[in-house]
Design a protein around this motif. Structure first.
Motif, PDB file in Angstrom:
ATOM      1  N   PRO A 192       0.797  -1.236   0.000  1.00  0.00           N
ATOM      2  CA  PRO A 192       0.000   0.000   0.000  1.00  0.00           C
ATOM      3  C   PRO A 192       0.832   1.290   0.000  1.00  0.00           C
ATOM      4  O   PRO A 192       0.472   2.252  -0.675  1.00  0.00           O
ATOM      5  CB  PRO A 192      -0.841  -0.096   1.270  1.00  0.00           C
ATOM      6  N   VAL A 193       1.925   1.311   0.742  1.00  0.00           N
ATOM      7  CA  VAL A 193       2.745   2.526   0.780  1.00  0.00           C
ATOM      8  C   VAL A 193       3.375   2.768  -0.588  1.00  0.00           C
ATOM      9  O   VAL A 193       3.406   3.907  -1.077  1.00  0.00           O
ATOM     10  CB  VAL A 193       3.826   2.444   1.883  1.00  0.00           C
ATOM     11  N   ARG A 194       3.852   1.711  -1.231  1.00  0.00           N
ATOM     12  CA  ARG A 194       4.468   1.884  -2.546  1.00  0.00           C
ATOM     13  C   ARG A 194       3.441   2.367  -3.565  1.00  0.00           C
ATOM     14  O   ARG A 194       3.727   3.250  -4.376  1.00  0.00           O
ATOM     15  CB  ARG A 194       5.137   0.590  -2.994  1.00  0.00           C
ATOM     16  N   ILE A 195       2.230   1.821  -3.517  1.00  0.00           N
ATOM     17  CA  ILE A 195       1.176   2.281  -4.435  1.00  0.00           C
ATOM     18  C   ILE A 195       0.865   3.753  -4.171  1.00  0.00           C
ATOM     19  O   ILE A 195       0.729   4.544  -5.111  1.00  0.00           O
ATOM     20  CB  ILE A 195      -0.099   1.419  -4.298  1.00  0.00           C
TER      21      ILE A 195
ATOM     22  N   PRO B 137       9.550  16.001  -3.411  1.00  0.00           N
ATOM     23  CA  PRO B 137      10.596  15.762  -2.416  1.00  0.00           C
ATOM     24  C   PRO B 137      10.093  14.780  -1.352  1.00  0.00           C
ATOM     25  O   PRO B 137       8.887  14.655  -1.125  1.00  0.00           O
ATOM     26  CB  PRO B 137      10.850  17.140  -1.811  1.00  0.00           C
ATOM     27  N   VAL B 138      11.011  14.120  -0.725  1.00  0.00           N
ATOM     28  CA  VAL B 138      10.672  13.133   0.303  1.00  0.00           C
ATOM     29  C   VAL B 138       9.799  13.758   1.383  1.00  0.00           C
ATOM     30  O   VAL B 138       8.827  13.140   1.832  1.00  0.00           O
ATOM     31  CB  VAL B 138      11.950  12.508   0.914  1.00  0.00           C
ATOM     32  N   ARG B 139      10.102  14.973   1.788  1.00  0.00           N
ATOM     33  CA  ARG B 139       9.327  15.602   2.867  1.00  0.00           C
ATOM     34  C   ARG B 139       7.851  15.744   2.486  1.00  0.00           C
ATOM     35  O   ARG B 139       6.970  15.611   3.326  1.00  0.00           O
ATOM     36  CB  ARG B 139       9.925  16.937   3.268  1.00  0.00           C
TER      37      ARG B 139
ATOM     38  N   ILE C 100       1.742  10.701   3.428  1.00  0.00           N
ATOM     39  CA  ILE C 100       1.623   9.277   3.755  1.00  0.00           C
ATOM     40  C   ILE C 100       1.911   9.096   5.236  1.00  0.00           C
ATOM     41  O   ILE C 100       2.948   9.536   5.729  1.00  0.00           O
ATOM     42  CB  ILE C 100       2.608   8.428   2.917  1.00  0.00           C
ATOM     43  N   ASP C 101       1.014   8.456   5.935  1.00  0.00           N
ATOM     44  CA  ASP C 101       1.150   8.290   7.384  1.00  0.00           C
ATOM     45  C   ASP C 101       2.017   7.082   7.718  1.00  0.00           C
ATOM     46  O   ASP C 101       1.502   6.018   8.080  1.00  0.00           O
ATOM     47  CB  ASP C 101      -0.239   8.150   8.016  1.00  0.00           C
ATOM     48  N   VAL C 102       3.344   7.249   7.534  1.00  0.00           N
ATOM     49  CA  VAL C 102       4.303   6.201   7.885  1.00  0.00           C
ATOM     50  C   VAL C 102       5.526   6.855   8.516  1.00  0.00           C
ATOM     51  O   VAL C 102       5.739   8.063   8.382  1.00  0.00           O
ATOM     52  CB  VAL C 102       4.752   5.358   6.649  1.00  0.00           C
ATOM     53  N   GLU C 103       6.303   6.053   9.178  1.00  0.00           N
ATOM     54  CA  GLU C 103       7.560   6.521   9.743  1.00  0.00           C
ATOM     55  C   GLU C 103       8.533   6.826   8.608  1.00  0.00           C
ATOM     56  O   GLU C 103       8.511   6.151   7.569  1.00  0.00           O
ATOM     57  CB  GLU C 103       8.168   5.452  10.655  1.00  0.00           C
TER      58      GLU C 103
ATOM     59  N   ASN D  83      10.326   3.808   7.268  1.00  0.00           N
ATOM     60  CA  ASN D  83       9.498   2.931   6.442  1.00  0.00           C
ATOM     61  C   ASN D  83       9.390   3.493   5.024  1.00  0.00           C
ATOM     62  O   ASN D  83       9.537   2.767   4.045  1.00  0.00           O
ATOM     63  CB  ASN D  83       8.118   2.754   7.060  1.00  0.00           C
ATOM     64  N   LEU D  84       9.141   4.800   4.913  1.00  0.00           N
ATOM     65  CA  LEU D  84       9.054   5.416   3.587  1.00  0.00           C
ATOM     66  C   LEU D  84      10.375   5.281   2.851  1.00  0.00           C
ATOM     67  O   LEU D  84      10.403   4.940   1.667  1.00  0.00           O
ATOM     68  CB  LEU D  84       8.660   6.891   3.695  1.00  0.00           C
ATOM     69  N   SER D  85      11.460   5.501   3.552  1.00  0.00           N
ATOM     70  CA  SER D  85      12.790   5.377   2.943  1.00  0.00           C
ATOM     71  C   SER D  85      13.006   3.969   2.393  1.00  0.00           C
ATOM     72  O   SER D  85      13.522   3.784   1.282  1.00  0.00           O
ATOM     73  CB  SER D  85      13.862   5.725   3.969  1.00  0.00           C
ATOM     74  N   GLN D  86      12.602   2.970   3.167  1.00  0.00           N
ATOM     75  CA  GLN D  86      12.745   1.578   2.735  1.00  0.00           C
ATOM     76  C   GLN D  86      11.900   1.310   1.488  1.00  0.00           C
ATOM     77  O   GLN D  86      12.372   0.684   0.537  1.00  0.00           O
ATOM     78  CB  GLN D  86      12.328   0.642   3.867  1.00  0.00           C
TER      79      GLN D  86
END
Length: 110
Positions: free
Chosen positions: A19-22, A34-36, A42-45, A48-51
């Motif tokens: 789900p996070v990747r989608i 940008p990552v920020r 996205i409500d993740v740590e 986790n997003l970095s991974q």
């Protein structure tokens, strides 16, 4: 040794199976982010997003680049957005078919 095409396709779809990747791919359809900004949506740590971003990058589904001090991510090809759109169309048709079947079952219930 070369990987069979069906195996490469299976690996690509496996990469899309989170789900996070989608959600990341959905957000990147509007253009590089940008990552920020991804973290804000996205409500993740952050770890986790970095991974998840690293997995997408290794699979060549997204690319990353620096813009000043920001790490930006973008879809590697517009075909990724096409694939997401195809997924939405398939899901819509499947759910429509299920709704039709459910209505038929209810109308013939004894």
């Amino acid at each position: 040794m070369s990987v069979p095409l069906y195996q490469a396709k299976a690996e690509m779809f496996r990469m899309l199976g989170h789900p996070v990747r989608i959600r990341v791919l959905e957000l990147l359809q509007a253009g590089p982010r940008p990552v920020r900004d991804l973290l804000a949506e996205i409500d993740v740590e952050p770890s986790n997003l970095s991974q998840q971003l690293a997995l997408l990058r290794r699979a060549a589904i997204v690319v990353s680049f620096r813009d000043g001090g920001l790490v930006m991510y973008a879809l590697s090809t517009p075909a990724v957005a096409d694939l997401l759109a195809a997924g939405r169309r398939i899901l819509s048709e499947v759910l429509t078919d299920r709704d039709g079947l459910l209505a038929e079952l209810k109308s013939t219930a004894e």
